[in-house]
Design an enzyme around this catalytic site. Structure first.
Site, PDB file in Angstrom:
ATOM      1  N   LYS A 223       5.707  -0.346  -8.362  1.00  0.00           N
ATOM      2  CA  LYS A 223       4.355  -0.269  -8.930  1.00  0.00           C
ATOM      3  C   LYS A 223       4.163   1.063  -9.650  1.00  0.00           C
ATOM      4  O   LYS A 223       4.357   2.119  -9.066  1.00  0.00           O
ATOM      5  CB  LYS A 223       3.317  -0.412  -7.813  1.00  0.00           C
ATOM      6  CG  LYS A 223       3.404  -1.748  -7.095  1.00  0.00           C
ATOM      7  CD  LYS A 223       2.468  -1.826  -5.909  1.00  0.00           C
ATOM      8  CE  LYS A 223       2.865  -0.904  -4.811  1.00  0.00           C
ATOM      9  NZ  LYS A 223       2.127  -1.088  -3.561  1.00  0.00           N
ATOM     10  N   THR A 256     -10.435   2.195  -6.038  1.00  0.00           N
ATOM     11  CA  THR A 256      -9.080   1.616  -6.032  1.00  0.00           C
ATOM     12  C   THR A 256      -8.423   1.658  -4.653  1.00  0.00           C
ATOM     13  O   THR A 256      -7.261   1.307  -4.513  1.00  0.00           O
ATOM     14  CB  THR A 256      -8.165   2.376  -7.011  1.00  0.00           C
ATOM     15  OG1 THR A 256      -8.192   3.756  -6.629  1.00  0.00           O
ATOM     16  CG2 THR A 256      -8.602   2.224  -8.443  1.00  0.00           C
ATOM     17  N   GLY A 258      -6.942   0.683  -1.414  1.00  0.00           N
ATOM     18  CA  GLY A 258      -6.511  -0.610  -0.846  1.00  0.00           C
ATOM     19  C   GLY A 258      -5.832  -1.527  -1.840  1.00  0.00           C
ATOM     20  O   GLY A 258      -5.497  -2.658  -1.493  1.00  0.00           O
ATOM     21  N   THR A 259      -5.590  -1.043  -3.079  1.00  0.00           N
ATOM     22  CA  THR A 259      -4.972  -1.955  -4.066  1.00  0.00           C
ATOM     23  C   THR A 259      -3.550  -2.353  -3.659  1.00  0.00           C
ATOM     24  O   THR A 259      -3.146  -3.496  -3.861  1.00  0.00           O
ATOM     25  CB  THR A 259      -4.935  -1.342  -5.486  1.00  0.00           C
ATOM     26  OG1 THR A 259      -4.545   0.009  -5.368  1.00  0.00           O
ATOM     27  CG2 THR A 259      -6.245  -1.435  -6.190  1.00  0.00           C
ATOM     28  N   GLY A 260      -2.791  -1.404  -3.061  1.00  0.00           N
ATOM     29  CA  GLY A 260      -1.409  -1.714  -2.672  1.00  0.00           C
ATOM     30  C   GLY A 260      -1.364  -2.802  -1.611  1.00  0.00           C
ATOM     31  O   GLY A 260      -0.614  -3.779  -1.723  1.00  0.00           O
ATOM     32  N   CYS A 261      -2.191  -2.641  -0.560  1.00  0.00           N
ATOM     33  CA  CYS A 261      -2.227  -3.644   0.533  1.00  0.00           C
ATOM     34  C   CYS A 261      -2.657  -4.992  -0.038  1.00  0.00           C
ATOM     35  O   CYS A 261      -2.094  -6.038   0.298  1.00  0.00           O
ATOM     36  CB  CYS A 261      -3.258  -3.263   1.597  1.00  0.00           C
ATOM     37  SG  CYS A 261      -3.062  -1.611   2.238  1.00  0.00           S
TER      38      CYS A 261
END
Ligand SMILES: Cc1ncc(COP(=O)(O)OP(=O)(O)O)c(N)n1
Ligand SMILES: Cc1nc(C(=O)O)sc1CCOP(=O)(O)O
Ligand SMILES: [Mg+2]
Length: 545
Positions: A223, A256, A258-261
């Protein structure tokens, strides 16, 4: 009953990479019994299998990331989510104030409770605070195989707080990555997994994806959200054979956290529903983009990084939210429109032409076949659809709703004298893409009202491909763009030499160019598409500076 049949269809889609891990489910039987004046459903076992993701992660008291994000993401994607909590964090929009790690035994107990009973399809991992927890998870997955494992190698929170020490790296490398169907590191995590290797550019991301793939996961998504000086959010997806550069617009928002989870959970949810990996990743990216856009102005907490709203679907017009899921406006970037006459002239089939255009960088394809028999059109559409699906590129049909329905294409493109968009919508349903040609602000406003997804606006320049087509020029394009909220793709006489000025107009909803002769009235479609793609990328980069 119908739902059970649909699901059995979903499960028949092959997950070749994880076949050895398929958990053979008990066959269920339903019988409808009539008792005088009422129906009841009786069954020996449950009759409706709901796609199921198990999230193994830490709790975030602020509910932006971790287990809470995973629950909301799965709910938003219509998938059941069970949870194994590995740690409890005291956390808000300012940072992480404390971490209480759940004992190894109790993590093991939670895992066994869920996996031994609940027919989990996909496991998604987040914060794994110790190597022992990785060992326990590894053992459980061997005992209770699932269809796919999604590993988000969480190490540092978005606020910069450390959530798992360097010792976890051995566990990831030796136990989890070799079992994973996909691993989704950000730049820092990719670098840590690769022993501190520099991962700072798109080219570094490609090399990192390859090296991580060598560690065993079947797919890698690096990412690039933290890439400096990048106009778009660029992620690199590598499936062991091909690299895909997945772009979405970078939104100006602090919300933004928590976008990865969420991204990893959405991928897991789509896999649980039966999607292929590339489509799952694309759907997840599209969901994040939509959710961030929807949440860009919400205020929760006083810290620098707020949560976003996963459950926008509950609050928005249902059709539009469906629309956002299956149509990403950025797909309009390089829109290839076929022409049977041109492909015949150069002695190639429609499907060979489409394949070459996609390999050259086309991001969406329209079959505009004005002079072939319906039967031949349908056959061509079916083989093009196979190619497009393989590459995750949408395929639209020009004018012919019957062909779109018959081959289950992704949508249609209609002109002002074709079937009205609202009637097409009724026929095609909420999930299909509908594009409308507009030359005036009034037509553009009507397209929005009628439920179209995008506007094709032209002719921007004079064209020989469409007879008697009025030329609007860049000014005409600008006035259509400014009068609509819909994404716009420019069309008409556009090619390598003049695509730059079109995109350089920098209208926020102008998403790309649609071209016919610049790709298909040429000897080598692949080369011409690559050249046009390069011009578009270069213009976008110049605008960003
Ligand atoms: C992307 C895109 N924009 C415009 C058109 C033109 O559609 P229409 O006005 O229906 O004309 P024909 O293509 O049917 O001749 C298009 N096809 N694609
Ligand atoms: C199909 C079509 N529609 C147009 C419009 O103005 O709506 S112009 C056009 C033809 C585009 O072909 P070329 O890229 O070869 O100029
Ligand atoms: Mg038409």
């Amino acid at each position: 009953m119908a739902y059970a049949q649909v699901l059995s269809g979903i499960y028949s889609i092959s997950f070749s990479q994880v076949e050895s891990g398929i958990n053979h489910k008990k066959q269920t039987q339903v019988c409808m019994e009539m008792h005088k004046d009422k129906y009841s459903i009786s069954s020996e076992h449950s009759t409706m299998k709901i796609p199921h993701v198990l999230s193994v992660a830490g709790s975030d008291s602020g509910a932006g990331a971790g287990i809470q994000a995973d629950l909301k993401a799965c709910a938003a994607r219509g998938v059941y989510c069970s949870t194994v909590i590995t740690a409890v964090t005291a956390q808000n929009t300012v940072g992480v104030q404390g971490v209480d790690i759940v004992s190894d035994d109790f993590v093991a107990k939670q895992l066994r409770s869920v996996l031994s009973d609940m027919q989990v399809d996909v496991v998604k991992t987040g914060m794994l605070p110790s190597v022992t927890v990785v060992n326990i998870l590894h053992q459980n997955l061997r005992e209770f195989p699932v269809r796919a494992l999604v590993v988000d190698p969480v190490m540092v929170s978005t606020s910069g707080d450390v959530l798992a020490g360097p010792s976890i790296l051995t566990g990831f490398r030796e136990e989890l990555l070799p079992m994973a169907d996909i691993v989704t590191p950000n730049l820092k995590e990719a670098s840590a997994l690769l022993g501190g290797l520099k991962v700072e550019t798109i080219s570094d991301m490609r090399s990192a994806a390859k090296l991580l793939h060598d560690m065993g996961p079947r797919n890698v998504l690096v990412k690039g959200g933290d890439l400096p000086d990048s106009l778009d959010a660029v992620d690199i997806f590598f499936d062991g054979e091909d690299f895909y550069e997945l772009r979405s617009s970078r939104l100006k928002t602090h919300n933004t956290h928590g976008t990865g989870c969420t991204l990893a959970s959405c991928i897991a949810a789509e896999l649980a529903k039966g999607s292929s990996m590339l489509l799952a990743v694309k759907a997840a990216k599209c969901f994040i983009e939509t959710a961030l856009d929807y949440s860009k102005d919400i205020v929760i907490g006083n810290g620098p990084q707020g949560p976003f709203d996963h459950l926008l679907r509950l609050k928005r017009n249902i059709r539009k939210s469906y629309g956002q899921d299956r149509f990403n406006p950025n797909d309009l970037f390089l829109y290839a429109v076929t022409d049977s006459g041109m492909n015949r002239k150069w002695d190639r089939s429609i499907s060979d032409a489409v394949k070459a255009a996609i390999e050259g960088g086309a991001t969406i394809v329209q079959l505009r076949e004005k002079d072939i028999e319906t039967r031949d059109f349908l056959e061509a559409a079916k083989s093009c659809l196979e190619i497009c699906r393989h590459h995750g590129v949408p395929l639209l049909i020009n004018d012919r709703i019957d062909i779109a329905l018959a081959c289950d294409a992704d949508g249609v493109h209609l002109g002002q004298s074709d079937m009205p968009a609202h009637v097409a919508r009724t026929l095609l349903g909420p999930e299909k893409i509908i594009g409308i040609s507009c030359k005036t602000p009034e037509q553009a406003q009507q397209a929005w009202t009628d439920g179209a997804d995008y506007i094709g606006c032209g002719g921007v320049y004079p064209t020989n491909t469409k007879a008697n087509n009025p030329t609007l020029g860049l000014d005409g394009l600008k006035s259509v763009c400014s009068s609509s909220k819909l994404p716009v793709v420019a069309i008409g006489g556009i090619g390598i030499s003049n695509a730059g000025p079109v995109m350089a107009m920098d209208m926020p909803n102008l998403k790309g160019v649609a071209v016919v002769s610049a790709l298909f009235d040429k000897e080598c479609v692949l080369t011409e598409t690559r050249k046009l793609h390069a011009v578009l990328v270069e213009t976008a980069a110049t605008i960003a500076k």
